[in-house]
Design a protein around this motif. Structure first.
Motif, PDB file in Angstrom:
ATOM      1  N   ILE A   1      29.886  37.506  37.590  1.00 37.25           N
ATOM      2  CA  ILE A   1      31.333  37.554  37.861  1.00 37.25           C
ATOM      3  C   ILE A   1      31.779  36.359  38.721  1.00 37.25           C
ATOM      4  CG2 ILE A   1      31.198  38.988  39.956  1.00 37.25           C
ATOM      5  CD1 ILE A   1      33.610  40.580  38.705  1.00 37.25           C
ATOM      6  N   THR A   2      32.944  35.817  38.404  1.00 35.25           N
ATOM      7  CA  THR A   2      33.444  34.685  39.207  1.00 35.25           C
ATOM      8  C   THR A   2      34.144  35.242  40.444  1.00 35.25           C
ATOM      9  OG1 THR A   2      35.599  34.679  38.155  1.00 35.25           O
ATOM     10  CG2 THR A   2      33.895  33.313  37.140  1.00 35.25           C
ATOM     11  N   LYS A   3      34.337  34.361  41.425  1.00 35.80           N
ATOM     12  CA  LYS A   3      34.954  34.799  42.679  1.00 35.80           C
ATOM     13  C   LYS A   3      36.392  35.277  42.443  1.00 35.80           C
ATOM     14  CE  LYS A   3      34.772  34.017  47.477  1.00 35.80           C
ATOM     15  NZ  LYS A   3      34.585  33.255  48.621  1.00 35.80           N
ATOM     16  N   THR A   4      37.093  34.577  41.552  1.00 34.85           N
ATOM     17  CA  THR A   4      38.491  34.951  41.280  1.00 34.85           C
ATOM     18  C   THR A   4      38.537  36.343  40.648  1.00 34.85           C
ATOM     19  OG1 THR A   4      38.642  32.638  40.635  1.00 34.85           O
ATOM     20  CG2 THR A   4      40.608  33.974  40.308  1.00 34.85           C
ATOM     21  N   GLU A   5      37.646  36.563  39.674  1.00 33.32           N
ATOM     22  CA  GLU A   5      37.627  37.884  39.018  1.00 33.32           C
ATOM     23  C   GLU A   5      37.290  38.980  40.034  1.00 33.32           C
ATOM     24  OE1 GLU A   5      36.064  37.038  34.480  1.00 33.32           O
ATOM     25  OE2 GLU A   5      34.638  36.870  36.117  1.00 33.32           O
ATOM     26  N   MET A   6      36.339  38.650  40.895  1.00 34.05           N
ATOM     27  CA  MET A   6      35.918  39.636  41.882  1.00 34.05           C
ATOM     28  C   MET A   6      37.058  39.976  42.845  1.00 34.05           C
ATOM     29  SD  MET A   6      32.507  39.650  44.148  1.00 34.05           S
ATOM     30  CE  MET A   6      32.958  38.356  45.263  1.00 34.05           C
ATOM     31  N   ASN A   7      37.736  38.937  43.335  1.00 32.17           N
ATOM     32  CA  ASN A   7      38.838  39.170  44.267  1.00 32.17           C
ATOM     33  C   ASN A   7      39.936  40.009  43.620  1.00 32.17           C
ATOM     34  OD1 ASN A   7      37.637  37.795  46.316  1.00 32.17           O
ATOM     35  ND2 ASN A   7      38.671  35.859  45.887  1.00 32.17           N
ATOM     36  N   GLU A   8      40.198  39.707  42.341  1.00 30.49           N
ATOM     37  CA  GLU A   8      41.237  40.436  41.611  1.00 30.49           C
ATOM     38  C   GLU A   8      40.851  41.917  41.504  1.00 30.49           C
ATOM     39  OE1 GLU A   8      43.157  40.113  37.238  1.00 30.49           O
ATOM     40  OE2 GLU A   8      42.392  38.238  38.094  1.00 30.49           O
ATOM     41  N   LYS A   9      39.596  42.142  41.179  1.00 25.91           N
ATOM     42  CA  LYS A   9      39.104  43.506  41.015  1.00 25.91           C
ATOM     43  C   LYS A   9      39.198  44.285  42.339  1.00 25.91           C
ATOM     44  CE  LYS A   9      35.405  45.537  38.362  1.00 25.91           C
ATOM     45  NZ  LYS A   9      34.137  45.370  37.713  1.00 25.91           N
ATOM     46  N   ILE A  10      38.788  43.611  43.401  1.00 25.77           N
ATOM     47  CA  ILE A  10      38.816  44.261  44.725  1.00 25.77           C
ATOM     48  C   ILE A  10      40.258  44.568  45.125  1.00 25.77           C
ATOM     49  CG2 ILE A  10      38.374  43.898  47.201  1.00 25.77           C
ATOM     50  CD1 ILE A  10      35.802  42.419  46.389  1.00 25.77           C
ATOM     51  N   ASP A  11      41.134  43.588  44.944  1.00 25.17           N
ATOM     52  CA  ASP A  11      42.535  43.793  45.318  1.00 25.17           C
ATOM     53  C   ASP A  11      43.147  44.959  44.543  1.00 25.17           C
ATOM     54  OD1 ASP A  11      42.249  41.737  47.008  1.00 25.17           O
ATOM     55  OD2 ASP A  11      43.469  40.283  45.907  1.00 25.17           O
ATOM     56  N   ASN A  12      42.811  45.063  43.262  1.00 21.74           N
ATOM     57  CA  ASN A  12      43.367  46.150  42.447  1.00 21.74           C
ATOM     58  C   ASN A  12      42.950  47.522  42.968  1.00 21.74           C
ATOM     59  OD1 ASN A  12      44.726  44.483  40.762  1.00 21.74           O
ATOM     60  ND2 ASN A  12      43.108  44.389  39.215  1.00 21.74           N
ATOM     61  N   VAL A  13      41.663  47.693  43.242  1.00 22.77           N
ATOM     62  CA  VAL A  13      41.248  49.029  43.719  1.00 22.77           C
ATOM     63  C   VAL A  13      41.754  49.306  45.124  1.00 22.77           C
ATOM     64  CG1 VAL A  13      39.231  49.610  42.320  1.00 22.77           C
ATOM     65  CG2 VAL A  13      38.956  48.128  44.281  1.00 22.77           C
ATOM     66  N   LEU A  14      41.841  48.263  45.954  1.00 23.10           N
ATOM     67  CA  LEU A  14      42.357  48.479  47.313  1.00 23.10           C
ATOM     68  C   LEU A  14      43.807  48.939  47.256  1.00 23.10           C
ATOM     69  CD1 LEU A  14      40.833  45.421  49.230  1.00 23.10           C
ATOM     70  CD2 LEU A  14      40.339  47.801  49.680  1.00 23.10           C
ATOM     71  N   ARG A  15      44.550  48.374  46.296  1.00 23.78           N
ATOM     72  CA  ARG A  15      45.961  48.775  46.136  1.00 23.78           C
ATOM     73  C   ARG A  15      46.040  50.189  45.563  1.00 23.78           C
ATOM     74  NH1 ARG A  15      46.884  43.267  44.437  1.00 23.78           N
ATOM     75  NH2 ARG A  15      47.793  42.155  46.192  1.00 23.78           N
ATOM     76  N   GLU A  16      45.138  50.467  44.612  1.00 25.37           N
ATOM     77  CA  GLU A  16      45.149  51.790  43.969  1.00 25.37           C
ATOM     78  C   GLU A  16      44.982  52.897  45.018  1.00 25.37           C
ATOM     79  OE1 GLU A  16      42.568  54.322  40.680  1.00 25.37           O
ATOM     80  OE2 GLU A  16      42.252  52.171  40.826  1.00 25.37           O
ATOM     81  N   LEU A  17      44.130  52.641  46.002  1.00 24.61           N
ATOM     82  CA  LEU A  17      43.894  53.665  47.019  1.00 24.61           C
ATOM     83  C   LEU A  17      44.679  53.410  48.308  1.00 24.61           C
ATOM     84  CD1 LEU A  17      40.126  54.307  46.425  1.00 24.61           C
ATOM     85  CD2 LEU A  17      41.978  55.876  45.997  1.00 24.61           C
ATOM     86  N   ASP A  18      45.602  52.463  48.233  1.00 16.25           N
ATOM     87  CA  ASP A  18      46.546  52.233  49.320  1.00 16.25           C
ATOM     88  C   ASP A  18      45.891  51.823  50.643  1.00 16.25           C
ATOM     89  OD1 ASP A  18      49.138  52.050  50.111  1.00 16.25           O
ATOM     90  OD2 ASP A  18      49.282  54.133  50.805  1.00 16.25           O
ATOM     91  N   ILE A  19      44.857  51.024  50.575  1.00 20.88           N
ATOM     92  CA  ILE A  19      44.275  50.521  51.834  1.00 20.88           C
ATOM     93  C   ILE A  19      44.063  49.005  51.774  1.00 20.88           C
ATOM     94  CG2 ILE A  19      43.215  52.607  52.804  1.00 20.88           C
ATOM     95  CD1 ILE A  19      40.635  51.812  51.509  1.00 20.88           C
ATOM     96  N   TYR A  20      44.977  48.340  51.073  1.00 25.63           N
ATOM     97  CA  TYR A  20      44.850  46.893  50.903  1.00 25.63           C
ATOM     98  C   TYR A  20      44.864  46.163  52.247  1.00 25.63           C
ATOM     99  CZ  TYR A  20      45.762  42.156  49.311  1.00 25.63           C
ATOM    100  OH  TYR A  20      45.673  40.804  49.102  1.00 25.63           O
ATOM    101  N   GLU A  21      45.664  46.679  53.183  1.00 21.96           N
ATOM    102  CA  GLU A  21      45.797  45.963  54.467  1.00 21.96           C
ATOM    103  C   GLU A  21      44.525  46.020  55.310  1.00 21.96           C
ATOM    104  OE1 GLU A  21      47.361  48.767  53.685  1.00 21.96           O
ATOM    105  OE2 GLU A  21      47.754  50.028  55.442  1.00 21.96           O
ATOM    106  N   HIS A  22      43.564  46.864  54.892  1.00 23.93           N
ATOM    107  CA  HIS A  22      42.311  46.956  55.668  1.00 23.93           C
ATOM    108  C   HIS A  22      41.194  46.099  55.076  1.00 23.93           C
ATOM    109  CE1 HIS A  22      44.253  50.114  57.825  1.00 23.93           C
ATOM    110  NE2 HIS A  22      44.357  50.873  56.751  1.00 23.93           N
ATOM    111  N   LYS A  23      41.552  45.271  54.115  1.00 22.35           N
ATOM    112  CA  LYS A  23      40.570  44.496  53.350  1.00 22.35           C
ATOM    113  C   LYS A  23      39.530  43.776  54.215  1.00 22.35           C
ATOM    114  CE  LYS A  23      40.710  40.799  49.897  1.00 22.35           C
ATOM    115  NZ  LYS A  23      41.608  39.910  49.140  1.00 22.35           N
ATOM    116  N   HIS A  24      39.970  43.166  55.309  1.00 24.43           N
ATOM    117  CA  HIS A  24      39.032  42.364  56.108  1.00 24.43           C
ATOM    118  C   HIS A  24      38.619  43.073  57.394  1.00 24.43           C
ATOM    119  CE1 HIS A  24      39.241  39.127  53.304  1.00 24.43           C
ATOM    120  NE2 HIS A  24      40.563  39.141  53.361  1.00 24.43           N
ATOM    121  N   LYS A  25      38.757  44.390  57.406  1.00 22.88           N
ATOM    122  CA  LYS A  25      38.388  45.128  58.615  1.00 22.88           C
ATOM    123  C   LYS A  25      36.958  45.635  58.524  1.00 22.88           C
ATOM    124  CE  LYS A  25      42.896  46.705  60.140  1.00 22.88           C
ATOM    125  NZ  LYS A  25      43.810  47.824  60.190  1.00 22.88           N
TER     126      LYS A  25
END
Lengths: 236, 242
Positions: free
Chosen positions: B103-127
């Protein structure tokens, strides 16, 4: 700011002790003044020699101790085989072996470094082994379920998990290593703060300048460990 | 989906923990396993994950004999099983990379961002985990499963450390995810109500055996949760446990 309070408290305490002991312990201002004069003239050679032995000894102890500690922590066979040996060797007063080390390894730095290693390595091995065994099974299951390779397992799980304990052990080891270094530099050398302190036992100011230099070496090492801990253990 | 045949297991130098287990679980089925401490529930889960090897018997998943861990099996543990020395992002990226090394870094970031948004904890990404609540940690643990594209979800008492309200929220999140991703899932729990709410089938284990398998009509029924019938079902399960 906290460090400044600590320094001021230390100097005030030092003045009080000097007053109480009627200047058997020299006043801080006298020691600091002499230190600033003596350091460029003669103290720096001894400070550098001691620092070199101390740093090399600590690095070797950490590298060997961490590897052995991990091996003991992960392998029941290694634990069964080596733990009794470690527990037998650990309490032996290794400093008493210094004359034997001098015969075996000569009068150079090697003997002093080996003495530091054989004393400091034991707490490192034991603490790292304990840290490994304290990693919850859950993390090992997760690593297995994520199909992590052996190198990933070390990089992403084992090493980060033991880092806090390693830094605590390192701080304790620095104190022990300095004590051992002082002792070893009393034999067969003309360089090192241990030697300097001993030959100036009768010159209060030079004696305390040597002690101050040794303390500063320890303090700088503590600061380096603290810096690394803050950088590498943000999650604690 | 899962076929367990004559499965037995014992730990080194101890008596049998699991004794002759036979069980079938259908594709997309949601199963709760309940039993007293030490009855072998977690051991069964670790065997299903491929982490332990059976002493005797076999496990088949999708008609294939299970011999090792599968990429398509995800596990959630009591404490989430996330690494506290990694941030939310690092935990998720480790799971993705272990599942798909190309997987490329861009694809990975996109995937992570999508699930973080799905579960409403995007703002905790770097915590780090210490900065998150118990409920948020469990949501990250769920996300780790989602980013791995699993077909089998195994959970070992995932809500036992949560308070009552967070536990309710966690169960509802699980139900939503079940609907959306339609995984086969097995949850181990001590909580009878949770077992009834999250399991189409409730398996009661006792002393290493499967004592009974109870069909459950109240699975995922929010409205039924406050009815007498729901609690009657809980009492029925309890009787099997005693």
């Amino acid at each position: 700011m906290k460090r400044l309070y600590g320094l001021v408290s230390f100097i005030v305490f030092w003045y009080l002790i000097s007053l109480v002991t009627k200047a058997v312990i020299p006043y801080p201002h006298d020691v600091i003044r002499s230190f600033l004069t003596l350091y460029p003239k003669e103290l720096h050679i001894h400070t550098l020699a001691s620092s070199r032995r101390l740093i090399i000894g600590l690095i070797i102890s950490v590298v060997l101790g961490v590897h052995l500690g991990i091996w003991l922590g992960l392998s029941k066979k290694a634990e069964a085989l080596l733990q009794p040996l470690i527990y037998i060797l650990y309490p032996i007063p290794k400093a008493a072996l210094l004359p034997i080390f001098i015969i075996l390894f000569g009068i150079g730095d090697l003997t002093k470094i080996i003495l530091i290693v054989v004393i400091v390595i034991f707490p490192i091995i034991i603490n790292i082994k304990d840290a490994i065994q304290a990693i919850p099974n859950e993390y090992f299951y997760v690593a297995r379920s994520l199909n992590l390779s052996k190198s990933q397992m070390y990089k992403d799980m084992i090493i980060p998990a033991i880092l806090p304990k390693l830094f605590t052990t390192l701080r304790i080891s620095i104190g022990i290593a300095i004590a051992v270094l002082y002792l070893s530099e009393n034999f067969a050398t003309f360089e090192g703060l241990g030697y300097y302190i001993t030959i100036y036992m009768t010159n209060k100011l030079k004696l305390f300048c040597g002690i101050l230099a040794l303390s500063l070496v320890g303090y700088i090492l503590f600061l380096i460990v603290e810096f690394l801990e803050k950088k590498l253990c943000k999650w604690v | 989906m899962i076929e367990i045949r004559n499965l037995s297991f014992n730990y080194e130098d101890s008596e049998e923990t699991l004794k002759n287990i036979n069980l079938s679980i259908n594709k997309h089925e949601k199963v709760s396993i309940i039993g007293k401490s030490g009855c072998g529930k977690t051991t069964l889960l670790l065997l299903l994950a491929g982490i332990y090897k059976p002493t005797s018997g076999e496990i088949y998943i999708n008609d294939k004999l299970l011999t090792n861990v599968r990429k398509e099996t995800g596990i959630i543990f009591q404490s989430g099983g996330l690494f506290p020395w990694k941030t939310v992002y690092q935990n998720l990226s480790l799971a993705i990379k272990s599942n798909n090394s190309n997987i490329t870094k861009t694809e990975m970031n996109e995937k992570i961002d999508n699930v973080l948004r799905e579960l409403d904890i995007y703002e905790h990404k770097h915590k780090y985990l210490k900065e998150l609540s118990g409920g948020q940690i469990q949501r990250v643990a769920i996300e780790r499963i989602l980013v791995m594209n699993v077909d089998l979800l195994l959970m070992d008492e995932p809500s036992s450390s949560l308070d009552a309200l967070t536990k309710d929220a966690f169960q509802n999140t699980m139900l939503e995810l079940y609907k959306k991703h339609d995984l086969t899932s097995i949850i181990i729990t001590h909580d009878i109500e949770e077992a009834v709410y999250l399991g189409q089938k409730i398996i009661v284990m006792k002393d290493g055996y499967i004592h009974s398998i109870i069909d459950n009509e109240f699975y995922g029924d929010k409205d039924a949760k406050k009815t007498i019938q729901f609690y009657e079902k809980c009492i029925e399960v309890r009787k099997h446990l005693e």
